[in-house]
Design an enzyme around this catalytic site. Structure first.
Site, short mmCIF file in Angstrom:
data_model
loop_
_atom_site.label_atom_id
_atom_site.label_comp_id
_atom_site.label_asym_id
_atom_site.label_seq_id
_atom_site.Cartn_x
_atom_site.Cartn_y
_atom_site.Cartn_z
N GLU A 227 -1.21 0.71 7.00
CA GLU A 227 -1.95 -0.18 7.89
C GLU A 227 -1.18 -1.48 8.10
O GLU A 227 -0.50 -1.95 7.19
CB GLU A 227 -3.30 -0.57 7.26
CG GLU A 227 -4.21 0.57 6.96
CD GLU A 227 -5.45 0.08 6.24
OE1 GLU A 227 -6.44 -0.21 6.93
OE2 GLU A 227 -5.42 -0.06 5.00
N ASP A 246 -8.71 2.07 -3.61
CA ASP A 246 -9.33 1.79 -2.31
C ASP A 246 -9.11 2.93 -1.33
O ASP A 246 -10.02 3.29 -0.58
CB ASP A 246 -8.72 0.49 -1.75
CG ASP A 246 -9.37 0.04 -0.44
OD1 ASP A 246 -10.59 0.20 -0.31
OD2 ASP A 246 -8.65 -0.46 0.44
N HIS A 251 -10.41 8.28 0.10
CA HIS A 251 -10.15 8.81 1.44
C HIS A 251 -9.05 9.87 1.50
O HIS A 251 -9.23 10.93 2.07
CB HIS A 251 -9.73 7.67 2.37
CG HIS A 251 -10.73 6.55 2.46
ND1 HIS A 251 -12.08 6.77 2.53
CD2 HIS A 251 -10.57 5.21 2.52
CE1 HIS A 251 -12.70 5.61 2.63
NE2 HIS A 251 -11.81 4.64 2.62
O1 LIG Z 1 -12.33 2.00 3.26
C1 LIG Z 1 -11.36 1.41 3.69
O2 LIG Z 1 -10.75 1.86 4.81
C2 LIG Z 1 -9.98 0.98 5.62
C3 LIG Z 1 -9.14 1.86 6.53
O3 LIG Z 1 -9.93 2.67 7.34
P1 LIG Z 1 -10.10 2.32 8.89
O4 LIG Z 1 -10.91 3.45 9.41
O5 LIG Z 1 -10.79 0.98 8.97
O6 LIG Z 1 -8.72 2.26 9.45
C4 LIG Z 1 -9.12 0.07 4.79
O7 LIG Z 1 -8.52 -0.91 5.61
C5 LIG Z 1 -9.94 -0.63 3.73
O8 LIG Z 1 -9.11 -1.38 2.87
C6 LIG Z 1 -10.71 0.37 2.90
O9 LIG Z 1 -11.61 -0.30 2.03
#
Ligand SMILES: O=C1O[C@H](COP(=O)(O)O)[C@@H](O)[C@H](O)[C@H]1O
Length: 478
Positions: A227, A246, A251
């Protein structure tokens, strides 16, 4: 050599099983009471996600109740809800419907009487949404166990699910005292990502892929979610969590599961969850060696037009903590299908030109001498974007006028933008009482089991914490 072909295929959405259709929501009157309503997650993701579902489904009636320990005047809360919905571009009809019915109820989430009062205030079928730090989940469950609960209560709980394996097990046990598993949603918004659940259609709807989805044909699988975002003021959460917990522990392991699992008999919660649990039960660190996992954190650098300070200089960061902003795992899947195939999972923050995809690298074909691709990469790669859902297949073809002049072409299949964001898709499942997109309890525990040796090794300082410049591609020599 890379070449963009204009060949675009559009899969028939009806043939891709899985993701609930927001338009098909049954008329329901529900109240969602959010514990942790003044947190960043509620404002940035949860309330907009609920707004999206209400916007898309005209026949749903939803009341939101905000709950947190610190009191907040109703007018202030309504303004917060309105701003959060409007900033996310939710339509005026849904905004007005949600703002006109919402209220704020100060609640100590560990106090049984206050939880009882909160549930009593729900005008529709109640959903208690626990958007609190992992350590608070068990206290809520223990308080709920002391009161009579409505039969139609649903509970949702945000990730990370516990702090470690033992905590996740204790949290599961505490929640099981309160509601049965089919009334409990462990939220992981990556399950609502069109690519992730769409994996079922892609893998099992195409005989060509299904036949080659194994160690004989596949050399390695990469699951990357880098990211550009950095800490973004979330030190209170992130500095105690880090990239491994995280992003990878939750995920990316879900993405791995959908990529590697066996074929479910049907796209039902039980069948899909059984296959996910089975494959995650077979996942281990590569050669059981924690040193195959790597960690790093960003130093000062420019990401696009933003100048990032070094992670340790971000506000409220405790530099002594050694929190990683990038983590990589090398995993093996001990099933007959995947013997010897490495799965690389990586997620980092502050990365320039980030990669967010599942890349399946097929083995090189035994092409006759003279037919090797000029750039030396004769393997076929299937890339499934985790941002947007497009699928790319890099193929090697022969040049039109030159039978041994091989070149790489890319086929693209773009299913188009999903109506709902990944977060809203998961919330639609909750409002529909469909647990398909929830993380079942045993699956949450498997995820922790897989990363535990790494958590232990990192806590003991056995793996160096490397550095990369914000805005760079991150460590590339791993
Ligand atoms: O759960 C989380 O996800 C985001 C990334 O997922 P997105 O769908 O928002 O791109 C991540 O930036 C975050 O740190 C994390 O807690």
């Amino acid at each position: 050599m890379s070449d963009q072909s204009d060949t675009t295929t559009q899969p028939d959405p009806d043939t891709v099983p899985g993701i609930p259709d927001a338009e098909s929501l049954e008329p329901t009157k529900r109240t969602i009471a959010i514990l942790g309503a003044n947190g960043d997650l509620a404002k940035r993701l949860l309330i907009p996600g609920l707004g999206e579902v209400v916007d898309a489904a005209r026949d749903i009636s939803l009341q939101i109740i905000g709950a947190a320990r610190t009191p907040q005047p109703n007018e202030e809360w309504r303004a917060t809800v309105r701003a959060s919905l409007e900033d996310a571009g939710i339509g005026a009809r849904a905004v007005d419907a949600l703002v006109s019915t919402t209220e704020f109820i100060p609640t100590d989430a560990s106090d049984p009487d206050e939880l009882r009062a909160l549930l009593d205030a729900c005008t529709g079928s109640p959903i208690l949404y626990i958007a609190l730090p992992p350590s608070a989940g068990r206290k809520v469950a223990e308080a709920l166990a002391q009161i009579d609960l409505p039969d139609d209560l649903l509970i949702a709980i945000e990730k990370p699910f516990g702090d470690d394996l033992a905590d996740a097990q204790a949290l599961n046990a505490a929640l099981a005292e309160v509601v049965p598993e089919e009334r409990l949603w462990r939220i992981d918004h990556f399950l609502g990502n069109a690519t992730v659940l769409g994996m079922l259609g892609l893998r099992f709807g195409n005989r060509l892929l299904e036949a080659g989805w194994n160690a004989e044909q596949i050399e390695k699988v990469e699951i990357f979610y880098d990211e550009e975002l950095g800490l973004e003021g979330r030190a209170a959460f992130y500095d105690q969590t880090g990239a491994l917990r995280d992003m990878l522990q939750s995920h990316l392991l879900m993405v791995l599961a959908l990529t590697a699992m066996e074929r479910p008999d049907a796209v039902t919660p039980t069948d899909v969850h059984d296959r996910i649990a089975e494959v995650l039960g077979a996942v281990r660190l590569w050669k059981d060696d924690p040193s195959t996992a790597r960690r790093a954190r960003y130093t000062e650098g420019r990401v696009g037009d933003r100048l990032f300070p070094s992670y340790v200089d971000e506000p409220d960061v405790d530099a002594s903590r050694e929190t990683e902003t990038l983590a990589q795992l090398l995993l093996q899947v001990d099933t007959p299908r995947w013997q010897g195939v490495p799965f690389v999972l990586r997620s980092g923050k502050g990365i320039g030109d980030p990669r967010r995809e599942v890349a399946v690298h097929f083995r090189r074909s035994a092409a006759p001498t003279g037919l090797d691709a000029p750039d030396g990469h004769s393997d076929t790669v299937l890339r499934m974007s985790l941002k947007g859902g497009a699928v790319h297949l890099d193929l090697i073809v022969t040049g039109a006028d030159d039978v041994d002049g091989l070149r790489r072409v890319e086929l693209e299949a773009d299913p188009g933008a999903a109506t709902l964001s990944a977060y809203a898709q998961v919330l639609a499942g909750l409002l529909q009482e469909n647990t398909l997109l929830s993380v079942r309890g045993d699956i949450a525990e498997q995820c922790w089991r897989i990363v535990t040796p790494v958590v232990t090794a990192w806590a003991a300082g056995e793996t160096p914490l490397e550095e990369y410049e914000a805005g760079s591609a991150g460590p590339t020599d791993w």
